[in-house]
Design a protein around this motif. Sequence first.
Motif, PDB file in Angstrom:
ATOM      1  N   PRO A 174     -22.305  58.701 -30.443  1.00 54.02           N
ATOM      2  CA  PRO A 174     -21.043  58.841 -31.160  1.00 54.02           C
ATOM      3  C   PRO A 174     -20.892  57.653 -32.100  1.00 54.02           C
ATOM      4  O   PRO A 174     -21.669  56.694 -32.024  1.00 54.02           O
ATOM      5  N   VAL A 175     -19.880  57.682 -32.954  1.00 51.63           N
ATOM      6  CA  VAL A 175     -19.777  56.616 -33.950  1.00 51.63           C
ATOM      7  C   VAL A 175     -18.705  55.584 -33.613  1.00 51.63           C
ATOM      8  O   VAL A 175     -18.440  54.675 -34.399  1.00 51.63           O
ATOM      9  N   ALA A 176     -18.101  55.697 -32.441  1.00 55.10           N
ATOM     10  CA  ALA A 176     -17.091  54.724 -32.012  1.00 55.10           C
ATOM     11  C   ALA A 176     -16.794  54.965 -30.537  1.00 55.10           C
ATOM     12  O   ALA A 176     -17.183  55.991 -29.966  1.00 55.10           O
ATOM     13  N   VAL A 177     -16.094  54.005 -29.921  1.00 52.48           N
ATOM     14  CA  VAL A 177     -15.672  54.159 -28.529  1.00 52.48           C
ATOM     15  C   VAL A 177     -14.156  54.095 -28.386  1.00 52.48           C
ATOM     16  O   VAL A 177     -13.625  54.279 -27.288  1.00 52.48           O
ATOM     17  N   ASP A 178     -13.458  53.819 -29.494  1.00 49.08           N
ATOM     18  CA  ASP A 178     -12.000  53.752 -29.458  1.00 49.08           C
ATOM     19  C   ASP A 178     -11.448  54.159 -30.825  1.00 49.08           C
ATOM     20  O   ASP A 178     -12.197  54.313 -31.803  1.00 49.08           O
ATOM     21  N   ALA A 179     -10.131  54.353 -30.900  1.00 46.34           N
ATOM     22  CA  ALA A 179      -9.510  54.821 -32.140  1.00 46.34           C
ATOM     23  C   ALA A 179      -9.641  53.839 -33.294  1.00 46.34           C
ATOM     24  O   ALA A 179      -9.904  54.260 -34.431  1.00 46.34           O
ATOM     25  N   PRO A 180      -9.470  52.521 -33.080  1.00 47.10           N
ATOM     26  CA  PRO A 180      -9.696  51.603 -34.197  1.00 47.10           C
ATOM     27  C   PRO A 180     -11.101  51.739 -34.779  1.00 47.10           C
ATOM     28  O   PRO A 180     -11.292  51.630 -35.991  1.00 47.10           O
ATOM     29  N   GLY A 181     -12.074  51.985 -33.914  1.00 45.66           N
ATOM     30  CA  GLY A 181     -13.438  52.197 -34.386  1.00 45.66           C
ATOM     31  C   GLY A 181     -13.559  53.457 -35.226  1.00 45.66           C
ATOM     32  O   GLY A 181     -14.239  53.465 -36.261  1.00 45.66           O
ATOM     33  N   VAL A 182     -12.902  54.539 -34.794  1.00 50.06           N
ATOM     34  CA  VAL A 182     -12.922  55.787 -35.568  1.00 50.06           C
ATOM     35  C   VAL A 182     -12.295  55.571 -36.939  1.00 50.06           C
ATOM     36  O   VAL A 182     -12.832  56.010 -37.963  1.00 50.06           O
ATOM     37  N   ARG A 183     -11.166  54.879 -36.970  1.00 52.62           N
ATOM     38  CA  ARG A 183     -10.510  54.627 -38.257  1.00 52.62           C
ATOM     39  C   ARG A 183     -11.403  53.807 -39.182  1.00 52.62           C
ATOM     40  O   ARG A 183     -11.465  54.040 -40.393  1.00 52.62           O
ATOM     41  N   SER A 184     -12.109  52.854 -38.618  1.00 54.98           N
ATOM     42  CA  SER A 184     -13.035  52.041 -39.396  1.00 54.98           C
ATOM     43  C   SER A 184     -14.155  52.901 -39.976  1.00 54.98           C
ATOM     44  O   SER A 184     -14.518  52.763 -41.163  1.00 54.98           O
ATOM     45  N   VAL A 185     -14.715  53.785 -39.164  1.00 59.42           N
ATOM     46  CA  VAL A 185     -15.810  54.640 -39.615  1.00 59.42           C
ATOM     47  C   VAL A 185     -15.336  55.594 -40.712  1.00 59.42           C
ATOM     48  O   VAL A 185     -16.037  55.813 -41.708  1.00 59.42           O
ATOM     49  N   LEU A 186     -14.159  56.167 -40.543  1.00 56.75           N
ATOM     50  CA  LEU A 186     -13.612  57.045 -41.589  1.00 56.75           C
ATOM     51  C   LEU A 186     -13.495  56.297 -42.916  1.00 56.75           C
ATOM     52  O   LEU A 186     -13.851  56.821 -43.977  1.00 56.75           O
ATOM     53  N   ALA A 187     -13.019  55.056 -42.855  1.00 56.59           N
ATOM     54  CA  ALA A 187     -12.878  54.255 -44.069  1.00 56.59           C
ATOM     55  C   ALA A 187     -14.242  53.933 -44.667  1.00 56.59           C
ATOM     56  O   ALA A 187     -14.429  54.001 -45.898  1.00 56.59           O
ATOM     57  N   SER A 188     -15.215  53.595 -43.835  1.00 52.67           N
ATOM     58  CA  SER A 188     -16.556  53.282 -44.336  1.00 52.67           C
ATOM     59  C   SER A 188     -17.201  54.498 -44.984  1.00 52.67           C
ATOM     60  O   SER A 188     -17.896  54.376 -46.008  1.00 52.67           O
ATOM     61  N   CYS A 189     -16.981  55.668 -44.404  1.00 51.81           N
ATOM     62  CA  CYS A 189     -17.576  56.884 -44.959  1.00 51.81           C
ATOM     63  C   CYS A 189     -16.928  57.265 -46.285  1.00 51.81           C
ATOM     64  O   CYS A 189     -17.589  57.828 -47.172  1.00 51.81           O
TER      65      CYS A 189
END
Length: 374
Positions: free
Chosen positions: A91-106
């Motif tokens: 997966p690309v994260a383990v928590d919501a802050p990580g998901v938000r970071s990945v969305l921004a990077s993408c």
Amino acid sequence: MSATRRDFLCAAGAALAAAHVAAAEPRRPKLKKAVAAKVDVKPDLRFVGFDAYKDVIAASDVVLLTTPPHFRPMHLKAAVEAGKHVFAEKPVAVDAPGVRSVLASCELAKKNKLSVVSGLCLRYDYGFRETIRRVHAGEIGDVVTLFANDYRTGRWAKPRQPDQTDMNYQMRNWYNFTWLSGDFNVEQHVHYLDVCAWAMKDQYPVRAIGMGGRQVLTEPEYGNIYDHFSVVYEYANGARMFSNTRQHKGWKNDMSAHVLGTRGRSILSERTNGLTIRTDKDDWVYEGPSNEMYQVEHDALFASIRSGKPINNGEYMSKSTLMAIMGRMAAYTGQQIGWEQALKSKEDLTPAKYDWDLAIAMPPVATPGSTKFF
């Protein structure tokens, strides 16, 4: 440096980036033995330590992110900001802050015409693609119910050695700690959760409620994650997905997705049930060509780079990861968790710092009803 060589340099570097110095050298001969013609990583291109990813990115055109999932947002951000194309393992994260970071990077990758290809490999399987195409074409009618099964027999674990610090031990036993893997529901079950999201045309559930726990894998080396989950996801149109997982040695395996519609049903599985569609009028079984999906996802990545037509899997790889995290949140807390609630969660599993000598208390096992949602 050739694309092939860089490809393997990045894979080796990413694998070593989170490893202790003493563990680095033994991995190089193993890679060389497996694919001797593709490995030629000279000493000045071998990097270790928590900051090794910076050197790997600087030395590469294409970066393969394959470390424990906790590090994916950090590494992806650095790679995209450096203008590098990326393969990001799930997966690309383990928590919501990580998901938000990945969305921004993408989003940044899209703006800068960089490819980001996901390790959710079933989307690159020819049989899965054809089956989902038929589902999307309406062969089973409107989708009303889905089942995501991930029944496995046990999992690996590494008992602690006398000379290991907390950080060293948890890193080497990473799968068994939520902060590093996200738990089973996130680290592995994300595959079939993503297949169900795909069947739903990348629409995601609005809420989830579920349960889970540790029934069999309770020894200290199994860290603080669960060995089973059962989560019900509800969609805005009333459709529901029933997600069930477990890792119990000696029990029957079943990794599959079942999609039930108003006119029929479909089963999608790598092994157990194959790829089928059944309706009142006809039965269909995929008998087309097979492919090595793990290779095809990389073929697609490099083809996109050479053609100047970037691929960006960022949206679905982020949201399917969040769906898995939302299910974990529901099971850990015993509460119903909404999609926006999960996305905006402030729970950050990052340690105080990245240091091999860092003392990290054994994280507690979540207790539904007592564990809080943040």
